[in-house]
Write a protein that holds these residues in place. Structure first.
Motif, PDB file in Angstrom:
ATOM      1  N   SER A 212      30.717  48.282  56.731  1.00  6.64           N
ATOM      2  CA  SER A 212      30.483  48.752  55.360  1.00  6.64           C
ATOM      3  C   SER A 212      30.543  50.268  55.248  1.00  6.64           C
ATOM      4  CB  SER A 212      29.115  48.263  54.877  1.00  6.64           C
ATOM      5  OG  SER A 212      28.086  48.688  55.763  1.00  6.64           O
ATOM      6  N   GLY A 236      31.271  43.112  54.015  1.00  4.79           N
ATOM      7  CA  GLY A 236      30.942  44.510  53.746  1.00  4.79           C
ATOM      8  C   GLY A 236      32.175  45.354  53.513  1.00  4.79           C
ATOM      9  N   ALA A 239      33.545  44.695  50.065  1.00  4.96           N
ATOM     10  CA  ALA A 239      32.734  45.351  49.038  1.00  4.96           C
ATOM     11  C   ALA A 239      33.256  46.745  48.723  1.00  4.96           C
ATOM     12  CB  ALA A 239      31.279  45.421  49.482  1.00  4.96           C
ATOM     13  N   LYS A 240      33.955  47.360  49.691  1.00  5.66           N
ATOM     14  CA  LYS A 240      34.515  48.697  49.489  1.00  5.66           C
ATOM     15  C   LYS A 240      35.878  48.652  48.788  1.00  5.66           C
ATOM     16  CE  LYS A 240      31.194  50.855  51.668  1.00  5.66           C
ATOM     17  NZ  LYS A 240      30.320  51.842  51.002  1.00  5.66           N
ATOM     18  N   SER A 242      37.143  47.943  45.837  1.00  9.27           N
ATOM     19  CA  SER A 242      36.837  47.715  44.423  1.00  9.27           C
ATOM     20  C   SER A 242      38.079  47.479  43.577  1.00  9.27           C
ATOM     21  CB  SER A 242      36.061  48.914  43.868  1.00  9.27           C
ATOM     22  OG  SER A 242      36.793  50.125  44.071  1.00  9.27           O
ATOM     23  N   VAL A 260      31.227  36.047  50.097  1.00  9.43           N
ATOM     24  CA  VAL A 260      31.270  37.451  49.679  1.00  9.43           C
ATOM     25  C   VAL A 260      30.376  37.612  48.451  1.00  9.43           C
ATOM     26  CG1 VAL A 260      32.755  39.358  48.973  1.00  9.43           C
ATOM     27  CG2 VAL A 260      33.634  37.606  50.545  1.00  9.43           C
ATOM     28  N   HIS A 262      29.452  40.297  46.921  1.00 11.90           N
ATOM     29  CA  HIS A 262      29.825  41.397  46.040  1.00 11.90           C
ATOM     30  C   HIS A 262      30.913  40.957  45.065  1.00 11.90           C
ATOM     31  CE1 HIS A 262      27.636  43.826  48.980  1.00 11.90           C
ATOM     32  NE2 HIS A 262      28.373  43.254  49.902  1.00 11.90           N
ATOM     33  N   LYS A 263      30.900  41.521  43.879  1.00 13.16           N
ATOM     34  CA  LYS A 263      31.891  41.188  42.865  1.00 13.16           C
ATOM     35  C   LYS A 263      33.216  41.885  43.140  1.00 13.16           C
ATOM     36  CE  LYS A 263      28.687  40.234  39.064  1.00 13.16           C
ATOM     37  NZ  LYS A 263      28.310  40.573  37.668  1.00 13.16           N
ATOM     38  N   ASP A 265      35.964  42.328  40.907  1.00 16.47           N
ATOM     39  CA  ASP A 265      36.303  42.112  39.498  1.00 16.47           C
ATOM     40  C   ASP A 265      37.792  42.211  39.191  1.00 16.47           C
ATOM     41  OD1 ASP A 265      33.676  41.659  38.800  1.00 16.47           O
ATOM     42  OD2 ASP A 265      33.263  43.767  38.384  1.00 16.47           O
ATOM     43  N   HIS A 283      32.948  35.945  44.114  1.00 15.68           N
ATOM     44  CA  HIS A 283      32.678  36.331  42.727  1.00 15.68           C
ATOM     45  C   HIS A 283      33.886  37.134  42.263  1.00 15.68           C
ATOM     46  CE1 HIS A 283      28.248  35.419  42.866  1.00 15.68           C
ATOM     47  NE2 HIS A 283      28.510  35.516  44.165  1.00 15.68           N
TER      48      HIS A 283
END
Length: 523
Positions: A212, A236, A239-240, A242, A260, A262-263, A265, A283
């Motif tokens: 992460s 992790g 998550a980076k 984005s 996972v 974390h979103k 999007d 997500h």
């Protein structure tokens, strides 16, 4: 940049890229470059030269050629000699396992040939990156069967790709032997420039240790991992990412689950295949296409209201039932592609299901029917229940492959409710087996707006991705019977039935072309 300066002391282009094609092709490449010059708006073609263009435009024109052609073209004129060193796409394809296996039947001669090919490839790559300016790199790609013993060269190439801030980085180290010895790809090297620059990352047959702390992936749009050994915190790392839009994970190992929290999007395409994992959970509110190929496991996709297409290819005999009953996240899709096995041990679909595919318009099913007696196999009739839960389905493509085995399938005959939207049905591998006939008649009877039923006895390579010739040796014997069935059934149901592969490519039997006396006769 020095542009096209006539530097007589400039080093010659890499010889490995010059000795593979005759001078006639080099001249052809130069001619193509000349045409490119003209396309960029020269005011006077008779007096225009490459050197007349601004220095920053010249390498853009040269980059329209493949790297090899650009290097060869550089020998046509001394003033062009350094232009190739600003080429934006450096793509190197070396010997792959298939190339090396086909070299010779002599084991020792094959080993020598392998070493020579790989040595020449390594020399070429090293020569190019040594002479290249390192400026304006868009793509750096290496595809070659490489082993851990070549670590120094691989590290040098990775260092060049990261120091030049390549936007697209592809490393595919096709393994030839020792499948568990992977070269480590240092993800942290993508952080070394102090800013994010990689937009697409493709890694195959390497190992990674994500964590992460790595932050060099904020503008990454596409991440593809094939046969990669994952040793660290993969969730992790994601998550980076984005800005990630496309994520493909194929045949990787080292993780037990793909959960996972974390979103993501902006994720639009997610492919998971050949993974030995226990669960998938993501997500992704923007997800439009989800693909899963592997054993039956729980799959949870949160907030995927924009999901339009799903491809589900489960292993084992629970595939069909699991797709339609245990993956509620895909209920909103408009297009569904699934592959399933039908056998004596297959889990059956319930006659009435809870979830409804209310938005499903197009469905493709690949069914492998395991039975020693295809005429006694009614397992495929549970497809009728699938149509019941997709009341707005418009097109159905059903591809059947009846594989002989020691098992015997004897599923119950399923009914089908009236269907008011199904317009086109295509069935390949249709051999007039009892279950196939019953399913076809069930559809003809209940699909009120059906415009055409298309049947094809042939089992096609395009569908099953392989040589299907052994399955089609008896087509000449099967086709007349299929055509006769199509004619009689078409008249009975007053629906058009087309047989692909019959005389004139397609035989259409339409009741509209028959008189009433003929209809009564067949009844």
């Amino acid at each position: 940049m020095a542009g096209a300066g006539e530097d007589e002391s400039a080093p010659p282009p890499p010889s490995a890229l010059l000795d593979q094609k005759p001078m006639e092709e080099t001249a052809a490449a130069a001619g193509k470059l000349t045409r490119l010059e003209h396309e960029h708006g020269a005011p006077d073609e008779t007096s225009f030269r490459m050197e007349d263009l601004p220095a920053e435009v010249q390498p853009v024109i040269m980059s329209q050629l493949p790297l090899k052609e650009a290097v060869r073209t550089s020998i046509v004129s001394r003033s062009w000699r350094m232009l190739w060193t600003f080429h934006s796409d450096l793509c190197f394809d070396g010997p792959t396992p298939n190339d090396l296996d086909s070299d010779t039947d002599d084991e020792f001669a094959g080993q020598d040939s392998t070493k020579m090919k790989r040595a020449k490839f390594i020399e070429t790559v090293n020569s190019v990156i040594q002479q290249h300016s390192g400026i304006g790199i868009n793509k750096f790609s290496v595809r070659c069967g490489m082993h851990k013993e070549y670590t120094d060269h691989l590290d040098r190439w990775i260092g060049f790709a990261t120091s030049s801030k390549a936007k697209i980085i592809h490393f595919n180290l096709k393994k030839i032997y020792q499948p568990f010895e992977f070269h480590h790809f240092p993800l942290e090297a993508l952080d070394s420039q102090g800013c994010s620059f990689v937009q697409s990352l493709f890694l195959a047959s390497v190992s990674i240790k994500p964590n992460s702390v790595i932050s060099g992936f904020t503008i990454l749009r596409r991440l593809v991992l094939e046969f990669v050994k994952i040793l660290g915190d993969f969730p992790g790392l994601l998550a980076k990412c984005s800005g990630l839009e496309d994520l493909e994970i194929i045949g990787c190992y080292g993780v037990d689950n793909l959960i996972v929290p974390h979103k993501l999007d902006k994720l639009q395409h997610l492919l998971i295949a050949g993974m030995d994992i226990q669960m998938v959970e993501f997500h992704a509110t923007d997800l439009a296409h989800f693909e899963y190929k592997g054993r039956v496991i729980p799959i949870v996709l949160h907030g995927c209201s924009k999901l339009e297409k799903a491809t589900m290819k489960f292993n084992g005999t629970k595939a069909l039932a699991h797709t339609f009953t245990a993956v509620p996240s895909i209920l909103s899709v408009k297009t569904l592609h699934l592959q399933a096995f039908i056998s004596k041990y297959a889990q059956k679909l319930p006659a009435r299901q809870q979830g409804m595919f209310l938005h499903l318009r197009h469905m493709t099913c690949q069914l492998i029917v395991n039975s020693n007696d295809p005429n006694g196999d009614n397992g495929i009739l549970q497809l009728a229940n699938c149509l019941d839960v997709a009341p707005r389905l418009e097109t159905l493509h059903l591809h059947m492959l009846c594989a002989i085995s020691s098992s015997f399938s004897s599923g119950e005959v399923a009914g089908m409710r009236r269907h008011d939207h199904l317009k086109t049905v295509f069935m390949s591998g249709f051999r007039c087996y009892k279950a196939q006939i019953e399913l076809a008649c069930c559809i003809l009877r209940n699909a009120s707006v059906l415009e055409q039923l298309i049947i094809e006895p042939r089992i096609t390579d395009k569908v099953w991705a392989g040589d299907c010739s052994e399955w089609n040796t008896d087509l000449g014997e099967i086709l007349p019977g299929v055509c006769e069935w199509a004619q009689v059934t078409s008249e009975h149901f007053r629906k058009v039935i087309s047989v692909v592969g019959a005389s004139h490519h397609t035989t259409e039997a339409s009741l509209a072309q028959q008189d009433e006396g003929s209809l009564q006769h067949h009844h």
